[in-house]
Design a protein around this motif. Structure first.
Motif, short mmCIF file in Angstrom:
data_model
loop_
_atom_site.label_atom_id
_atom_site.label_comp_id
_atom_site.label_asym_id
_atom_site.label_seq_id
_atom_site.Cartn_x
_atom_site.Cartn_y
_atom_site.Cartn_z
N ASN A 1 41.51 59.92 9.77
CA ASN A 1 40.79 60.69 8.76
C ASN A 1 40.49 59.83 7.52
N THR A 2 39.85 58.69 7.77
CA THR A 2 39.50 57.80 6.67
C THR A 2 38.06 57.37 6.81
N ASP B 1 44.91 72.71 1.08
CA ASP B 1 44.76 71.24 1.09
C ASP B 1 44.18 70.82 2.44
N PRO B 2 42.84 70.90 2.59
CA PRO B 2 42.23 70.61 3.90
C PRO B 2 42.31 69.14 4.27
N ASP B 3 42.03 68.87 5.55
CA ASP B 3 42.11 67.47 6.00
C ASP B 3 40.89 66.67 5.59
N ARG B 4 39.83 67.35 5.14
CA ARG B 4 38.64 66.69 4.61
C ARG B 4 37.90 67.68 3.72
N LYS C 1 41.66 63.28 3.26
CA LYS C 1 42.56 64.32 2.78
C LYS C 1 42.64 64.35 1.25
N TYR C 2 42.42 63.16 0.64
CA TYR C 2 42.51 63.07 -0.81
C TYR C 2 41.14 62.85 -1.47
#
Length: 521
Positions: free
Chosen positions: A10-11, A268-271, A30-31
């Motif tokens: 997930n980057t 806090d979703p993954d994207r 995520k961030y």
């Protein structure tokens, strides 16, 4: 594409380095909703970095909304090419950071407040609200109070404010009923109403009335993906809009407020659900009231839990209020020039916002990075700020620069948004309802006036004739005696003598005549 987006981790890949640079830099999706900053002097590569990030987020399935201030971002709709003048330096950079160039076009929807370079994007005064409208019109506190009263009364009376003429008609009504409204809501002066109307007239003359109307923009039409799962890139044509900075800032702030109010909490979703890029971000805050800046700070702090990623693009981090700057965890700093003592101070302050790297001086690096290079700090695991690194930003896959008019038109014609937003509509709202009320009041007044006139002559035929007939003098009534032309001279003398005999002088004459007669005998 696999080299840019790592779905397993997930980057998205932002850039890398070489012997003179640090480790490859990737943004954790995520961030990404912890927001970000892209800063740097003019010509240092901010726009290309914005384009690269928009591409990467789209490839990860994240819709993007961005303002195209200079018209350079329309190239996202067209693939880059090996025949372009930038192919060679981009190929060298891609080889240096270990990435193969994958030229491609991206799914783009063009928007334009004036409907010239994109589909019309509209909102209504009711959706924008009195606070942002007052900011747009640069109203005083007293005038803002009158604007709030107009909105309150419109809500209570069921008068929808859907376009500019609705608001103008509502203000006319408020001015006409100022005495009654002042008792309920506070002072409503004719001067304040007139000042607001003048400000609306200026806005209308500048073409700002195109912003207000229906169909209004629905957020679902910008938060969507194409058939292949790539996030839609929504490009707002802002080159003309930038000529009215207050209108530009107000529109973006409205969009931010709508996101905050309409989107549900997702934790806090993954994207991110959607990413917004605010170019020339200083325009959002220049001259803004303190209450409005605090509102933006609150939204920036809370909207991340709704899956929204905000990116502010400006020449200097000092352009962003501290309360907002503190929410921007991901930072990409292009070169800053320091020619004056003030510039030196701003440079040092910018460097102090990064987690220091013992391998180089941050302020020195910010001052000397070249075009396409940046000093970056991205959030790592658990949201910890990453150590500052010198980074070569990856080259974009789409065309750098504007698309041609024909290419833009082709994209617009193929979009389903052309059918939905291409034609404006004007349904019944405050202007029409107030106009109808005025017409009905005028008819009722005319009817009442006509009824009063009819009542004046509401009599029978004989009464009306008698009321208008000339009444002659009663013949039986004796007339006052007076001589007529038919009297003879003797009759006239006799009447005169009789009148004289009735007076004291007449009586004296009679006594004198009779006395002389008797004395003579």
């Amino acid at each position: 594409m696999a080299g840019v987006v790592d779905n397993g981790a997930n980057t998205i890949f932002l850039g890398g380095g070489g012997p003179a640079y640090g480790s490859p830099q990737s943004l954790l999706l995520k961030y990404a909703n912890r927001h970000g900053l892209i800063a740097g002097a003019t010509g240092t590569g901010k726009t290309v970095t914005l384009q690269t990030l928009a591409e990467s987020l789209s490839l990860a399935g994240v819709p993007v909304f961005l303002a195209d201030v200079k018209g350079d971002l329309a190239g996202l709709s067209q693939p880059g090419g090996a025949e372009g003048p930038l192919h060679k330096p981009f190929s060298e950079r891609a080889g240096q950071i270990g990435l193969s160039l994958d030229y491609q076009a991206f799914p783009v929807t063009f928007w334009d407040v004036w409907g010239q370079k994109g589909h019309p994007v509209r909102t209504t005064p009711a959706e924008m609200g009195p606070l942002l409208l007052s900011r747009l019109l640069d109203l005083t506190d007293a005038q803002e109070g009158v604007m709030n009263i107009a909105f309150r009364v419109a809500d209570e009376e069921g008068l929808a404010l859907l376009d500019l003429k609705d608001l103008q008609a509502m203000l006319v009504w408020v001015g006409q009923n100022a005495a009654d409204l002042s008792l309920r809501y506070g002072n409503v002066s004719a001067a304040s109403v007139g000042a607001i109307q003048r400000a609306l007239l200026v806005l209308e003359n500048q073409g700002g009335d195109s912003l207000f109307g229906e169909p209004a923009l629905e957020l679902s039409d910008i938060i969507r993906q194409d058939a292949s799962g790539r996030g839609m890139i929504n490009i707002l044509a802002a080159d003309k809009l930038m000529q009215s900075p207050r209108l530009y800032a107000t529109f973006l702030l409205w969009l931010l407020s709508e996101l905050f109010e309409q989107l549900p909490e997702v934790g806090d979703p993954d994207r991110p659900r959607v990413a917004f890029f605010f170019d020339e971000a200083h325009l959002l805050f220049d001259g803004a009231p303190k209450a409005l800046v605090e509102k933006v700070e609150q939204v920036a702090r809370l909207i991340r839990s709704k899956g929204v990623s905000l990116w502010f693009i400006s020449q200097n981090p000092a352009d962003i209020p501290e309360g907002v700057l503190g929410q921007l965890g991901n930072r990409i700093q292009h070169a800053l020039r320091a020619f004056t003592a003030k510039d030196q101070k701003a440079l040092r302050m910018a460097a102090d916002n990064y987690r220091a790297n013992p391998d180089f001086d941050t302020a020195e690096a910010i001052q000397h990075v070249g075009t396409g290079e940046a000093v970056t700090s991205l959030l790592e695991a658990k949201g910890v700020p990453g150590m500052v690194q010198r980074t070569l930003i990856r080259p974009p896959f789409s065309l750098i620069g504007p698309a041609s008019d024909a290419e833009r038109a082709q994209v617009m014609n193929a979009s389903p948004m052309a059918l939905k937003y291409g034609r404006s509509m004007d349904r019944e709202s405050a202007h029409e309802l107030l106009s109808r009320r005025a017409e009905e009041a005028a008819k009722a007044k005319a009817t009442a006036r006509a009824k009063d006139t009819d009542d004046l002559f509401d009599m029978t035929r004989d009464e009306y004739r008698n009321a208008r007939r000339y009444q002659p003098r009663d013949e039986a009534r004796p007339e006052r005696g007076r001589s007529s032309r038919s009297d003879t001279m003797v009759e006239a003398f006799g009447k005169s003598l009789a009148r004289q005999l009735g007076t004291k002088s007449g009586q004296a004459i009679v006594r004198g005549v009779l006395g002389s007669l008797f004395r003579g005998r």
